[in-house]
Design an enzyme around this catalytic site. Structure first.
Site, mmCIF file in Angstrom:
data_model
loop_
_atom_site.group_PDB
_atom_site.id
_atom_site.type_symbol
_atom_site.label_atom_id
_atom_site.label_comp_id
_atom_site.label_asym_id
_atom_site.label_seq_id
_atom_site.Cartn_x
_atom_site.Cartn_y
_atom_site.Cartn_z
ATOM 1 N N ASP A 1 0.829 -1.206 0.000
ATOM 2 C CA ASP A 1 0.000 0.000 0.000
ATOM 3 C C ASP A 1 0.869 1.265 0.000
ATOM 4 O O ASP A 1 2.000 1.251 0.484
ATOM 5 C CB ASP A 1 -0.911 -0.025 1.241
ATOM 6 C CG ASP A 1 -2.083 0.930 1.114
ATOM 7 O OD1 ASP A 1 -2.381 1.390 -0.012
ATOM 8 O OD2 ASP A 1 -2.717 1.222 2.148
ATOM 9 N N ASN B 1 -10.958 -2.686 -5.397
ATOM 10 C CA ASN B 1 -10.181 -1.721 -6.182
ATOM 11 C C ASN B 1 -10.825 -1.365 -7.525
ATOM 12 O O ASN B 1 -10.413 -0.398 -8.172
ATOM 13 C CB ASN B 1 -8.727 -2.194 -6.393
ATOM 14 C CG ASN B 1 -7.868 -2.083 -5.141
ATOM 15 O OD1 ASN B 1 -6.961 -2.894 -4.922
ATOM 16 N ND2 ASN B 1 -8.117 -1.089 -4.296
HETATM 17 C C1 IPE Z 1 -5.433 -2.698 -0.165
HETATM 18 O O1 IPE Z 1 -5.093 -1.360 -0.337
HETATM 19 C C2 IPE Z 1 -5.415 -3.415 -1.482
HETATM 20 C C3 IPE Z 1 -4.110 -3.630 -2.078
HETATM 21 C C4 IPE Z 1 -2.967 -3.288 -1.556
HETATM 22 C C5 IPE Z 1 -4.112 -4.301 -3.353
HETATM 23 P P1 IPE Z 1 -6.202 -0.228 -0.516
HETATM 24 O O2 IPE Z 1 -5.482 1.047 -0.680
HETATM 25 O O3 IPE Z 1 -7.149 -0.622 -1.590
HETATM 26 O O4 IPE Z 1 -6.963 -0.303 0.881
HETATM 27 P P2 IPE Z 1 -7.849 0.777 1.641
HETATM 28 O O5 IPE Z 1 -8.879 1.271 0.675
HETATM 29 O O6 IPE Z 1 -6.939 1.868 2.087
HETATM 30 O O7 IPE Z 1 -8.417 0.023 2.801
HETATM 31 C C1 IPE Z 2 -1.593 0.257 -3.339
HETATM 32 O O1 IPE Z 2 -1.352 1.622 -3.373
HETATM 33 C C2 IPE Z 2 -1.786 -0.331 -4.712
HETATM 34 C C3 IPE Z 2 -3.132 -0.851 -4.961
HETATM 35 C C4 IPE Z 2 -4.119 -0.831 -4.131
HETATM 36 C C5 IPE Z 2 -3.361 -1.421 -6.268
HETATM 37 P P1 IPE Z 2 -2.540 2.676 -3.383
HETATM 38 O O2 IPE Z 2 -2.880 2.982 -4.793
HETATM 39 O O3 IPE Z 2 -3.668 2.196 -2.537
HETATM 40 O O4 IPE Z 2 -1.826 3.917 -2.715
HETATM 41 P P2 IPE Z 2 -2.468 4.945 -1.690
HETATM 42 O O5 IPE Z 2 -3.007 4.136 -0.550
HETATM 43 O O6 IPE Z 2 -3.541 5.671 -2.424
HETATM 44 O O7 IPE Z 2 -1.331 5.815 -1.285
HETATM 45 MG MG MG Z 3 -4.090 2.411 -0.575
#
Ligand code: IPE
Ligand code: IPE
Ligand code: MG
Length: 256
Positions: free
Chosen positions: A32, A80
């Site tokens: 993340d 997602n």
């Molecule tokens: C969790 O991260 C999913 C992945 C890392 C693929 P998100 O960024 O989607 O999670 P939330 O929305 O902060 O809980």
């Molecule tokens: C994790 O990084 C990747 C996926 C969930 C695919 P994010 O895209 O959630 O990054 P933040 O949480 O917005 O910084």
């Molecule tokens: Mg995230």
């Protein structure tokens, strides 16, 4: 304490030397913070996803070199899809690209690739590439690298229960339906993987975001403030060092 450092760089080898022999058998990572990494650099969010590939590469190679049996990476959650269409398409393209580009690395490190999640709902071209990569690495006997794609833990439990019910229906009716922890665990996407020992989450978020809820029942949770694109093999080793300091009591009492 360990001495030999199998192909690690100097800094990694220093941490590796401090590890006790009992490594976690299954480590899962919630990758993340890609968006925040990009925002801090005034870049579009997708630049963070692209930069995240280097983190995957380094983490996977280090895990394989120290012989972690199973590494599971949360790459795309069932939730997602809520993101803007352009970001979702970018992630799908990136995945296809990663699979093509990383195949030689996976082969060189004797890594077997697998997936969990509702794979059949992913775009057909992505599924095709995934299938090819899984087949090509299927003879490898080292670490199992599992990518969680279109994965949601609640959906996984729904799939598990549905499968138990339909098996009972085809095997002569519900009087044969046996519901137990073992029966449910055998229907999970992770049924072939070792028990989950550790969940790592980057970017400081203190939640599981629908990841391996059943499997994480007694996993040790390690959260680092590092954003995913900045994570490297050395950070995995540091997390394992911390894991080895924990006492896992499983509801029992302290051994001390
Ligand atoms: C969790 O991260 C999913 C992945 C890392 C693929 P998100 O960024 O989607 O999670 P939330 O929305 O902060 O809980
Ligand atoms: C994790 O990084 C990747 C996926 C969930 C695919 P994010 O895209 O959630 O990054 P933040 O949480 O917005 O910084
Ligand atoms: Mg995230």
């Amino acid at each position: 304490m360990r001495s030999a450092s199998p192909g690690l760089d100097r800094r990694e080898a220093e941490v590796y030397a401090k590890l006790k022999p009992a490594l976690p058998q299954h480590v899962a990572i919630i990758m993340d913070g890609n968006g925040r990494w990009a925002r801090r650099r005034h870049l579009p969010r997708v630049a963070g996803h692209r930069a995240g590939v280097a983190a995957v590469r380094s983490t996977v190679e280090t895990a394989a070199r120290i012989h972690i049996p199973a590494l599971t990476l949360y790459a795309f959650s069932a939730e997602n899809w809520k993101r803007p269409g352009a970001e979702v398409s970018f992630l799908m393209r990136l995945l296809r690209h990663y699979l093509a580009e990383q195949l030689p690395t996976l082969m060189r490190n004797n890594i077997r690739l697998d997936y969990i999640g509702r794979i059949h709902e992913l775009p057909a071209d992505v599924q095709e590439r995934m299938c090819q990569a899984r087949t090509e690495t299927s003879g490898n006997s080292g670490m199992v690298l599992t990518l969680a794609l279109n994965y949601g833990s609640r959906g996984e439990l729904v799939d598990a229960v549905s499968s138990l019910v339909s098996k009972a229906a085809t095997n002569g009716g519900f009087e044969h339906l046996k519901v137990s922890e073992e029966a449910i665990a055998q229907q999970l996407y992770t049924c072939h993987l070792p028990e989950l020992d550790m969940v790592i989450r980057t970017s400081g978020e203190m939640r599981l975001s629908n990841f391996l809820l059943w499997q994480a029942a007694y996993a040790e949770i390690y959260v680092t403030e590092k954003l995913w694109p900045d994570f490297r093999g050395i950070d995995l080793l540091t997390a394992i060092l911390e894991y080895q300091k924990r006492e896992r009591r499983y509801g029992g009492i302290s051994a001390q």
